[in-house]
Each structure stands twice: as structure tokens, then as C-alpha cells.
Design an enzyme around this catalytic site. Structure first.
Site, short mmCIF file in Angstrom:
data_model
loop_
_atom_site.label_atom_id
_atom_site.label_comp_id
_atom_site.label_asym_id
_atom_site.label_seq_id
_atom_site.Cartn_x
_atom_site.Cartn_y
_atom_site.Cartn_z
CG ASP A 41 -8.01 0.49 -14.11
OD1 ASP A 41 -9.00 1.25 -14.17
OD2 ASP A 41 -6.93 0.82 -13.60
CB SER A 73 -5.05 -1.15 -10.52
OG SER A 73 -6.21 -1.76 -10.06
CB CYS A 74 -3.94 2.98 -13.19
SG CYS A 74 -2.92 4.36 -13.70
N PRO A 75 -0.79 1.61 -13.27
CG PRO A 75 1.52 2.00 -13.63
CD PRO A 75 0.51 1.65 -12.56
N GLY A 76 -0.89 -0.75 -14.76
CA GLY A 76 -0.69 -2.10 -15.28
C GLY A 76 -1.04 -2.31 -16.75
#
Lengths: 159, 86
Positions: free
Chosen positions: B50, B23-26
Site C-alpha cells: 500500500d 491495505s490501510c490501516p493494515g
């Protein structure tokens, strides 16, 4: 690095707010911005070592502060729905299920990306926190050095 | 500059970065790491689950000076393409 600069003041010491600060810091660093995070007051607790550190020369009040405040990112409470510690546990489980990076990993990642983390020495004095109690790799400074960075910054957040 | 679906399908990526499940910021962190080994002018493909990546990767590309080419929706994930420009 060098397309821009972002400065973030981490004043709050709650898990969710610190989490937001590190998500933004990592995002900005991934976009090649130079990032300064300035930790002051309760925000310093996010930088505490998780283990107990015995240090000499503290006053009784400073020892009490150190004892009552959370040591490190795993022990921070939630700003809403904390429910005496049940809230953060639930939140972390939900975040794991959603594959959100844990706070500790975000901190490690920020460091690897070269995010500058500065501990406010005035707040450290007030709260009786010593360098030995905080994680490695921090810079120690005050308002002028933060403002010098903020002057170069096009986004400045107070969290 | 975005390109058409058929052109995207025909692209061969120099580097495929799998950020599925993060998920953000992944996905953005994965893109930052992955772009290093892509030659200038080469194509990087990012796989993500995401949905925010549909907005985030173009924004990242623009900021970094790369060309976002577009995205394809597969069953359960997204394929996003960009060309490294510098």
C-alpha cells in the site's frame, strides 16, 4: 497507552461510514491513543448480534424496529449506491480484492487494541434494543460520560 | 532522521514485518504488533504494498517516538525502515 485520546461518535449505521469510523479508531489505537467510540441511534446497529435474539417485554413498535433494522455489521447498507442491497455486496467484493480488512475484522481488531466501545442507553431505549441483542464487551452510558471522554480528547469526530 | 539508500541497503533488521497485500490501516497495525519484539535501538523493517505506507509509517514513527530511517522501492513492494527509540 496515553499519548492522546480520540473520541468518535458513531451516529450513522451505514456500512461505509461505520467502516471509516473503525479504520480511524484502529489507526489511532495503533498510534497508542486511547480511543472511545460512542454508538448512538443508527450506529447501534453495527453492534447488534447477527443472530435473532428473542427477548420479552418489548412493545409492538420496539419489535418492529428490531425487525426492520439491520442486525450487525454484515447487514448494513451503503450510504450511496445501495441498490437494494446489491451495492454492499459489490463493495465488499471490491474491498476483498483490494485486501481491505473486512468490517467484522476491524471491529475485532479494535477490541483487541483496547478501543472503548460505548452504547448510548438513551438510543437503546428509543430503538428498543436490549443489551442481550448487542455484542459483548460494550460499556453502557450516556452523554455525560461521552463528554467526559471528549474533554480529554484532541480529536472528536461525528460520523 | 532519514539515511541514504546505500545505508538502508546495508541495514540488518532485528525484525521484518511483512504487511504486503494489506491495505490501510493494515501496515500500521502490523507495525504496532511487530515493534514489541524489537529491542530498543533495534531496526524494524516493514514490507508493504500500500503506497500510502510511505506517508503513514513516518507519521506513525513520529507519533510513537521512533526514528523513521527511510524506504527502498523493490519490484512490486516497498521496504520501510525505522529504529525503535524507546
Amino acid at each position: 497507552m496515553g499519548t492522546g485520546r480520540k473520541t468518535i461518535i458513531v451516529f450513522s449505521g451505514e456500512f461505509d461510514k461505520v467502516m471509516a469510523a473503525f479504520v480511524i479508531a484502529n489507526g489511532a489505537a495503533a498510534m497508542d491513543d486511547e480511543v472511545t467510540m460512542f454508538f448512538t441511534f443508527w450506529g447501534l446497529n453495527a453492534l447488534r448480534r447477527p443472530e435473532k435474539v428473542t427477548v420479552n417485554g418489548k412493545t409492538l413498535v420496539q419489535r418492529a424496529f428490531a425487525w426492520m433494522m439491520p442486525r450487525g455489521p454484515e447487514r448494513l447498507s451503503l450510504s450511496q449506491m445501495n441498490f437494494a442491497g446489491a451495492g454492499p455486496k459489490l463493495m465488499k467484493r471490491v474491498m476483498r480484492q483490494a485486501n481491505v480488512m473486512p468490517l467484522q475484522e476491524l471491529i475485532t481488531e479494535a477490541r483487541e487494541q483496547g478501543v472503548k466501545m460505548v452504547a448510548c442507553t438513551m438510543s437503546m431505549d428509543v430503538m428498543g434494543l436490549l443489551k442481550e441483542e448487542l455484542i459483548d464487551g460494550l460499556e453502557y452510558a450516556g452523554v455525560a460520560s461521552y463528554l467526559a471522554d471528549a474533554d480529554q480528547s484532541n480529536v472528536n469526530l461525528f460520523i | 532522521m532519514t539515511v541514504g539508500t546505500d545505508d538502508l541497503k546495508a541495514l540488518t533488521a532485528d525484525q521484518v514485518v511483512d504487511a504486503r497485500g494489506t491495505s490501510c490501516p493494515g501496515p500500521i497495525l502490523a507495525a504496532k504488533k511487530g515493534i514489541r519484539t524489537v529491542p530498543v535501538g533495534g531496526v524494524m523493517e516493514v514490507l508493504a504494498t500500500d503506497s500510502g505506507t510511505l506517508k503513514d509509517l513516518p507519521a506513525w514513527s513520529a507519533k510513537m517516538g521512533h526514528d523513521f530511517l527511510g524506504s527502498l522501492e523493490e519490484a512490486g513492494y516497498l521496504r520501510l525502515f525505522l529504529r525503535k527509540m524507546k
